[in-house]
Design an enzyme around this catalytic site. Structure first.
Site, mmCIF file in Angstrom:
data_model
loop_
_atom_site.group_PDB
_atom_site.id
_atom_site.type_symbol
_atom_site.label_atom_id
_atom_site.label_comp_id
_atom_site.label_asym_id
_atom_site.label_seq_id
_atom_site.Cartn_x
_atom_site.Cartn_y
_atom_site.Cartn_z
ATOM 1 N N HIS A 294 17.600 -5.579 -63.658
ATOM 2 C CA HIS A 294 18.035 -6.906 -64.097
ATOM 3 C C HIS A 294 18.638 -7.637 -62.915
ATOM 4 O O HIS A 294 19.277 -7.034 -62.060
ATOM 5 C CB HIS A 294 19.080 -6.781 -65.218
ATOM 6 C CG HIS A 294 19.260 -8.037 -66.000
ATOM 7 N ND1 HIS A 294 20.117 -9.030 -65.615
ATOM 8 C CD2 HIS A 294 18.654 -8.469 -67.142
ATOM 9 C CE1 HIS A 294 20.050 -10.024 -66.491
ATOM 10 N NE2 HIS A 294 19.161 -9.717 -67.425
ATOM 11 N N GLU A 352 15.109 -5.327 -72.884
ATOM 12 C CA GLU A 352 13.737 -5.305 -73.399
ATOM 13 C C GLU A 352 13.305 -3.945 -73.923
ATOM 14 O O GLU A 352 12.452 -3.851 -74.794
ATOM 15 C CB GLU A 352 12.752 -5.771 -72.319
ATOM 16 C CG GLU A 352 13.063 -7.117 -71.714
ATOM 17 C CD GLU A 352 12.904 -8.280 -72.683
ATOM 18 O OE1 GLU A 352 12.925 -8.055 -73.908
ATOM 19 O OE2 GLU A 352 12.775 -9.409 -72.209
HETATM 20 N N1 COA Z 1 10.845 -0.785 -61.671
HETATM 21 C C1 COA Z 1 10.696 -0.412 -60.393
HETATM 22 N N2 COA Z 1 11.304 -1.007 -59.342
HETATM 23 C C2 COA Z 1 12.086 -2.051 -59.643
HETATM 24 C C3 COA Z 1 12.291 -2.485 -60.957
HETATM 25 C C4 COA Z 1 11.637 -1.802 -61.987
HETATM 26 N N3 COA Z 1 11.775 -2.158 -63.265
HETATM 27 N N4 COA Z 1 13.116 -3.547 -60.952
HETATM 28 C C5 COA Z 1 13.419 -3.784 -59.674
HETATM 29 N N5 COA Z 1 12.791 -2.876 -58.884
HETATM 30 C C6 COA Z 1 12.887 -2.775 -57.436
HETATM 31 C C7 COA Z 1 12.147 -3.913 -56.739
HETATM 32 O O1 COA Z 1 10.816 -3.530 -56.461
HETATM 33 C C8 COA Z 1 12.979 -4.127 -55.510
HETATM 34 O O2 COA Z 1 12.645 -3.151 -54.561
HETATM 35 P P1 COA Z 1 12.657 -3.541 -53.005
HETATM 36 O O3 COA Z 1 14.001 -4.146 -52.733
HETATM 37 O O4 COA Z 1 12.429 -2.246 -52.331
HETATM 38 O O5 COA Z 1 11.570 -4.549 -52.830
HETATM 39 C C9 COA Z 1 14.390 -3.826 -55.967
HETATM 40 O O6 COA Z 1 14.261 -2.944 -57.095
HETATM 41 C C10 COA Z 1 15.172 -5.060 -56.413
HETATM 42 O O7 COA Z 1 14.329 -5.831 -57.197
HETATM 43 P P2 COA Z 1 14.361 -7.383 -57.252
HETATM 44 O O8 COA Z 1 13.000 -7.847 -57.642
HETATM 45 O O9 COA Z 1 14.986 -7.960 -56.067
HETATM 46 O O10 COA Z 1 15.348 -7.582 -58.399
HETATM 47 P P3 COA Z 1 15.411 -8.848 -59.241
HETATM 48 O O11 COA Z 1 16.819 -9.071 -59.480
HETATM 49 O O12 COA Z 1 14.647 -9.975 -58.704
HETATM 50 O O13 COA Z 1 14.605 -8.319 -60.501
HETATM 51 C C11 COA Z 1 13.780 -8.019 -62.597
HETATM 52 C C12 COA Z 1 15.009 -8.329 -61.771
HETATM 53 C C13 COA Z 1 14.166 -8.022 -64.074
HETATM 54 C C14 COA Z 1 12.706 -9.099 -62.365
HETATM 55 C C15 COA Z 1 13.211 -6.651 -62.194
HETATM 56 O O14 COA Z 1 14.194 -5.663 -62.328
HETATM 57 C C16 COA Z 1 11.973 -6.279 -62.956
HETATM 58 O O15 COA Z 1 10.881 -6.687 -62.580
HETATM 59 N N6 COA Z 1 12.096 -5.464 -64.052
HETATM 60 C C17 COA Z 1 10.978 -5.125 -64.868
HETATM 61 C C18 COA Z 1 10.660 -6.264 -65.826
HETATM 62 C C19 COA Z 1 11.654 -6.378 -66.942
HETATM 63 O O16 COA Z 1 12.056 -5.387 -67.559
HETATM 64 N N7 COA Z 1 12.043 -7.618 -67.229
HETATM 65 C C20 COA Z 1 12.967 -7.934 -68.308
HETATM 66 C C21 COA Z 1 14.262 -8.406 -67.738
HETATM 67 S S1 COA Z 1 15.472 -8.597 -69.001
#
Ligand code: COA
Length: 415
Positions: A294, A352
């Site tokens: 998140h 989720e």
């Molecule tokens: N599975 C695997 N790796 C994940 C991950 C997940 N669910 N969520 C984040 N990461 C990794 C990213 O690849 C990133 O790795 P890196 O720094 O080596 O590139 C790191 O963790 C940080 O991710 P980042 O995209 O910067 O975090 P964010 O704050 O932008 O992302 C989300 C938040 C929700 C978009 C992300 O956690 C995600 O895609 N989760 C899955 C989708 C989901 O469940 N969405 C519902 C949200 S309520």
């Protein structure tokens, strides 16, 4: 017109803003303390706007470090399992719980606006004939609220909250070759949604479970779809446009589109003992595990606990308890695997994962998980729209140009 009681409460909030911005914020220190930024000198590049406070709100506060969510003053754990959805909408719009007479009147108003006009139904029939995804149909049909004479922010918001469940239920039935079930104005919002989907009056346990879900996700700080709604309203556009834009933002798999894929993974794993291999393989392919991670929460999302408890109750009464147990195992394994895969990233269970389980337990197909999220979040979107209309400040960040600057025109025949 936005009713006076709503305006007074929003204005009260802005008087607090005038005195002390920091006090009105929760968990974060605002970058800017004295109103709109006057010069560009402090502009920072944050492509995901992390660390930027784009508005003050009295609607909800998300503390990502402590894992706390406050909805209009109530911890989510206090509110979600007790309130009806109508009470939560009223709370967000008026900053106070309704008394019995106010609640009865509000229920009546919502009940009176549930029926879809012919134009909306025809659009849904056409979309179903094309097999459009439910979120696309919802986005298109939500826009038809503008056709029905709802001509001020409050009336638009009321019709949107009332009609979104009718749109989703009618569309789902049409897509499956069934005729829509007319809404029952006597039923509560959550009960009526289930009734319109199935044609049968739901049991109390199902209604409580759905209501808990709707309340839990009704508002959540400056999430992407809420921000989209506020950006649209900030141009002095209308509430219907804001909600159509918000639905578009919610659809994306990084926001509201995650629960379907989260449940798919549990089904793909299928039996105890297979979780680690399947999850590692996914991460090895560079996939993200849906339902984890998140932007704000770096500890467990408090909504996951509320929904896990609701799901546990639901599955214990008339659900597939084996599936619930398997989901618990998948969650535990995913957290272990993610901790090794991205050490230091603090990837925890988000809302989720248990949304998927709860809505599945209620008999909703995965295609309706995101539309049902919209049915709930429209409460927050509309309340934020009111706030933004009172704030009346265009949202307009800057971009950092990284392209070329000295290109010379080349006539078409010379390219
Ligand atoms: N599975 C695997 N790796 C994940 C991950 C997940 N669910 N969520 C984040 N990461 C990794 C990213 O690849 C990133 O790795 P890196 O720094 O080596 O590139 C790191 O963790 C940080 O991710 P980042 O995209 O910067 O975090 P964010 O704050 O932008 O992302 C989300 C938040 C929700 C978009 C992300 O956690 C995600 O895609 N989760 C899955 C989708 C989901 O469940 N969405 C519902 C949200 S309520």
């Amino acid at each position: 017109m936005i009713p006076k009681s709503i305006l007074i409460n929003i204005r009260k909030m802005f008087r607090i803003w005038g005195r002390s911005t920091t006090k009105a914020c929760y968990g974060l220190d605002p970058i800017e303390k004295e109103g709109p930024m006057k010069s560009d000198s402090r502009a920072v590049l944050a492509s995901g706007l992390e660390g930027v406070i784009a508005a003050e709100t009295r609607l909800s506060a998300v503390d990502g470090a402590a894992g706390e969510l406050i909805i209009a003053g109530f911890p989510v754990e206090e509110l979600a399992g007790r309130a009806t959805f109508e009470e939560v909408v009223y709370l967000l719009w008026h900053d106070a719980l309704p008394d019995p007479a106010e609640l009865a009147a509000f229920r009546g108003e919502l009940g009176a606006h549930r029926v879809l006009p012919r134009a909306t139904l025809e659009l849904l029939r056409a979309a179903a004939a094309e097999g459009a995804p439910a979120m696309d149909a919802l986005r298109m049909a939500a826009g038809t609220v503008s056709l029905g004479g709802a001509d001020d922010p409050y009336a638009e918001a009321l019709v949107l909250v009332a009609r979104l469940p009718t749109i989703v239920a009618a569309y789902w039935r049409l897509l499956n070759g069934d005729e829509p079930v007319a809404p029952d104005p006597e039923l509560g919002h959550a009960a009526n949604y289930l009734y319109m989907l199935t044609g049968e009056e739901p049991g109390a346990e199902s209604v409580r479970a759905l209501e808990t879900y709707l309340n839990t996700v009704a508002d959540h700080g400056m999430n992407a779809s809420t921000f989209a709604a506020r950006v649209i309203v900030a141009t002095r556009s209308d509430v219907v446009s804001a909600i159509v834009g918000a639905i578009g933002a919610l659809k994306g798999p990084l926001h509201g589109g995650a629960p379907g894929p989260a449940l798919d993974v549990v089904f793909e794993i299928g039996e105890s003992g297979r979780a680690e291999a399947v999850l590692r393989e996914k991460l090895g392919r560079g996939e993200r595990l849906m339902g984890f991670g998140h932007r704000i929460y770096k500890v467990r999302d408090p909504r996951a606990d509320v929904l896990a408890a609701a799901a546990e109750r639901l599955y214990a009464t008339d659900g597939d308890e084996e599936l619930y147990k398997l989901a618990l195992e998948v969650e535990k394994t995913a957290l272990e695997v993610l901790a090794g895969h991205k050490p230091g990233r603090k990837l925890q269970t988000n809302v989720e994962f248990y949304t998927a389980l709860l809505l599945h337990g209620l008999g909703l197909p995965a295609e309706l998980f995101s539309p049902t999220f919209a049915v709930a979040r429209v409460a927050g979107w509309t309340a934020h729209s009111f706030e933004q209309q009172v704030l009346d400040r265009l949202i307009r960040p800057q971009s950092a140009y990284v392209g070329e600057k000295d290109r010379r025109w080349v006539p078409l025949e010379e390219r």
